[in-house]
Design a protein around this motif. Structure first.
Motif, mmCIF file in Angstrom:
data_model
loop_
_atom_site.group_PDB
_atom_site.id
_atom_site.type_symbol
_atom_site.label_atom_id
_atom_site.label_comp_id
_atom_site.label_asym_id
_atom_site.label_seq_id
_atom_site.Cartn_x
_atom_site.Cartn_y
_atom_site.Cartn_z
ATOM 1 N N TYR A 291 -10.917 -28.813 -11.353
ATOM 2 C CA TYR A 291 -11.719 -27.617 -11.116
ATOM 3 C C TYR A 291 -13.151 -27.786 -11.627
ATOM 4 C CZ TYR A 291 -13.647 -23.000 -12.192
ATOM 5 O OH TYR A 291 -14.476 -21.908 -12.315
ATOM 6 N N ASN A 292 -14.102 -27.589 -10.695
ATOM 7 C CA ASN A 292 -15.525 -27.493 -11.028
ATOM 8 C C ASN A 292 -16.090 -28.763 -11.650
ATOM 9 O OD1 ASN A 292 -17.949 -25.998 -11.029
ATOM 10 N ND2 ASN A 292 -17.691 -25.427 -13.169
ATOM 11 N N GLN A 293 -15.492 -29.943 -11.343
ATOM 12 C CA GLN A 293 -15.974 -31.195 -11.926
ATOM 13 C C GLN A 293 -15.841 -32.343 -10.924
ATOM 14 O OE1 GLN A 293 -14.835 -31.666 -16.347
ATOM 15 N NE2 GLN A 293 -13.183 -30.406 -15.530
ATOM 16 N N ASP A 294 -16.647 -33.396 -11.123
ATOM 17 C CA ASP A 294 -16.528 -34.602 -10.299
ATOM 18 C C ASP A 294 -15.544 -35.567 -10.966
ATOM 19 O OD1 ASP A 294 -18.204 -34.969 -12.439
ATOM 20 O OD2 ASP A 294 -19.608 -36.284 -11.396
ATOM 21 N N LEU A 295 -14.325 -35.053 -11.190
ATOM 22 C CA LEU A 295 -13.277 -35.804 -11.874
ATOM 23 C C LEU A 295 -12.004 -35.801 -11.042
ATOM 24 C CD1 LEU A 295 -13.532 -34.274 -15.483
ATOM 25 C CD2 LEU A 295 -14.688 -36.314 -14.653
ATOM 26 N N LEU A 311 -15.643 -39.925 -12.024
ATOM 27 C CA LEU A 311 -16.132 -40.669 -10.866
ATOM 28 C C LEU A 311 -17.588 -41.069 -11.079
ATOM 29 C CD1 LEU A 311 -14.474 -38.623 -7.985
ATOM 30 C CD2 LEU A 311 -13.789 -40.847 -8.889
ATOM 31 N N PRO A 312 -18.105 -42.019 -10.282
ATOM 32 C CA PRO A 312 -19.471 -42.517 -10.503
ATOM 33 C C PRO A 312 -20.521 -41.409 -10.440
ATOM 34 C CG PRO A 312 -18.277 -43.964 -9.013
ATOM 35 C CD PRO A 312 -17.409 -42.761 -9.215
ATOM 36 N N LYS A 313 -21.597 -41.628 -11.160
ATOM 37 C CA LYS A 313 -22.696 -40.663 -11.168
ATOM 38 C C LYS A 313 -23.245 -40.500 -9.758
ATOM 39 C CE LYS A 313 -27.125 -39.694 -13.438
ATOM 40 N NZ LYS A 313 -28.154 -40.179 -14.392
ATOM 41 N N GLY A 314 -23.507 -39.247 -9.382
ATOM 42 C CA GLY A 314 -24.005 -38.961 -8.036
ATOM 43 C C GLY A 314 -22.921 -38.568 -7.055
ATOM 44 N N ILE A 347 -11.012 -40.976 -2.034
ATOM 45 C CA ILE A 347 -12.063 -41.121 -1.016
ATOM 46 C C ILE A 347 -13.085 -40.024 -1.272
ATOM 47 C CG2 ILE A 347 -12.557 -41.127 1.444
ATOM 48 C CD1 ILE A 347 -8.983 -41.610 0.502
ATOM 49 N N TYR A 348 -14.351 -40.383 -1.327
ATOM 50 C CA TYR A 348 -15.390 -39.418 -1.675
ATOM 51 C C TYR A 348 -16.713 -39.900 -1.092
ATOM 52 C CZ TYR A 348 -16.067 -42.979 -5.335
ATOM 53 O OH TYR A 348 -16.253 -44.162 -6.010
ATOM 54 N N THR A 349 -17.813 -39.259 -1.467
ATOM 55 C CA THR A 349 -19.146 -39.716 -1.074
ATOM 56 C C THR A 349 -20.116 -39.435 -2.216
ATOM 57 O OG1 THR A 349 -20.858 -39.608 0.640
ATOM 58 C CG2 THR A 349 -19.843 -37.541 0.006
#
Length: 460
Positions: A291-295, A311-314, A347-349
């Motif tokens: 929730y609410n994070q790039d994790l 996950l990687p920065k950006g 899978i992300y961007t």
């Protein structure tokens, strides 16, 4: 003198105007043909439309799903009864085994009740439809009597003659050899086709939750090989705080959950609960977008502990890097978790990749780590879903409300990208919100507008 000339000319002009023309001809046409009943044709067309709306693929799939659930449930009951007999010590059966058999019988009874109700409904529908078809056939034969010049019949004869003439001129056409897909690293080969749906059900919450995910654990604990899991986004169609388990496919169809909700947290949403529909279960742990994070979060269903993976920065999150099609995007689909024969993938961007898909392997263990990463040349917002099969990334796109196309693949072993896959999925609803491959039975599990749908994957 001038006045004398003018008066006769005016009189002559008036007489000329009043005289009837001798060239006028009046014809009276009397037709022996009866007037065509356009109102009857319009009524017949409406009846055909109503008949088509009553007979839909969903009705057949509902019956097939129930039969499939019963087919899988009966061998399980037989196995449980055999175990009960083996545990008999001559005086008392094992209480636990008796309880298991009792639950099996209750669920099979519920399944049979639903099957009987569905069958009776189909019988009534068949009887009504048969009568309607007989009536429409008689009306069509009556309407054919108005075609006294046999125009329609001659048109049909001409089409057959033209087809025969074309075949006669060109001769038999050689059958083209099917093109073989390039070999990937999958032990089954590459995906050749998708058949089905094999399962089509709303489970125990019909129409309640539009977004979610479901499937099977590729690495289950002993005794849970046939179990299914379900995550529904129960808050704002975005968030969830629990996962439900089912001991079999038939239990999922009839809505008999064991042991019920496995809760991540009592609040929804809050830190480390589920955000977005793209969750997967692997090794008795739920992987999802925190929730609410790039994790990536991993929730252990046994210990109830949550582990996170940065996950990687950006990396784009909070509905900034969604799956999309021309008519809109699927909200909060920034991170797509996937499973295959080798484990878990994400899978992300990211901003650095200008919106293109990025694929990373999630390595098990404590702590969670991000393994090898691959970058692709396919733009994420031109994709509606992704899934993994044997180390190959597949992407789908929206064709129309009835069809989705698997158009792209990326082989993590060879690094080869293909944009010409051309495998089509027949949809039961307009949107597929999550899609995941199960290596246990080579099935695709899709969550579609509150429906759980599965497809069989055929490999070359």
């Amino acid at each position: 003198m001038k006045l004398y000339v003018i008066v006769p000319l005016c009189a002559l002009f008036a007489l000329t105007q009043q005289a009837p023309s001798r060239d006028t001809c009046v014809c009276h046409l009397t037709s022996s043909e009866k007037a065509f009943p356009h109102d009857k044709l319009s009524t017949l067309d409406n009846n055909v439309s109503n008949c088509n709306s009553n007979i839909t693929p969903q009705k057949t799939l509902e019956l097939e799903s129930l039969l499939l659930g019963l087919e899988r449930r009966l061998p399980q009951l037989q196995e449980d009864v055999s175990m009960l007999e083996r545990e008999d010590d001559g005086q008392l059966y094992a209480v636990l085994s008796l309880y298991v058999v009792e639950n099996e019988l209750v669920e099979i009874t519920q399944l049979i009740d639903r099957l009987n109700g569905t069958t009776l409904g189909h019988q009534r529908l068949t009887a009504n439809t048969t009568k309607q078809l007989d009536d429409m056939k008689a009306e069509m034969q009556q309407l054919e009597t108005y075609d006294t010049m046999q125009v329609v019949k001659r048109q049909q004869d001409n089409k057959r003659l033209l087809k025969d003439l074309d075949q006669c001129r060109n001769g038999p056409q050689p059958t083209a050899k099917p093109t073989q897909p390039q070999p990937g690293n999958c032990p089954h080969g590459e995906i050749r086709n998708i058949t089905g749906p094999r399962v089509y059900t709303e489970g125990e919450y019909p129409g309640s939750y539009m977004y979610g995910a479901w499937g099977r654990d590729p690495k289950p604990d002993a005794g849970k090989e046939n179990w299914y899991w379900l995550v529904m986004l129960t808050s704002s169609n975005i968030y969830a705080n629990y996962v439900r388990r089912y001991s079999s496919l038939s239990a999922l169809i009839v809505g008999k959950s064991t042991p019920g909700n496995v809760q991540i947290h009592s609040s929804n949403p809050t830190t480390n609960t589920v955000q977005g529909p793209n969750a997967v279960l692997y090794g008795e742990a739920l992987y999802y977008n925190c929730y609410n994070q790039d994790l990536v979060c991993r929730f252990n269903l046994t210990t109830k502990a949550v582990t996170t993976l940065q996950l990687p920065k950006g990396t784009r999150y909070n509905s900034k890097g969604n799956f999309c099609h021309l008519e809109g995007c699927y909200p909060y689909t920034d991170l797509d978790l996937a499973t295959d024969e080798s484990g878990v993938w994400v899978i992300y961007t990211s901003k650095q990749d200008f919106g293109n898909l990025v694929l990373s392997k999630v390595e098990e263990g404590e702590p969670l780590t991000l393994g090898q990463t691959w970058r692709t040349s396919v733009y994420k917002q031109g994709v509606t879903n992704t899934f993994m099969a044997c180390g190959v990334l597949y992407a789908t796109r929206y064709v129309n409300k009835n069809v989705e196309e698997i158009f792209y693949s990326f082989d993590t072993t060879t690094g080869v990208e293909r944009f010409d896959i051309g495998v089509f999925i027949n949809k039961m609803t307009a949107n597929i919100h999550s899609l995941n491959y199960s290596p246990v039975d080579q099935m695709l599990h899709a969550y579609c507008d509150s429906y759980m749908v599965s497809y069989k994957v055929l490999f070359s």
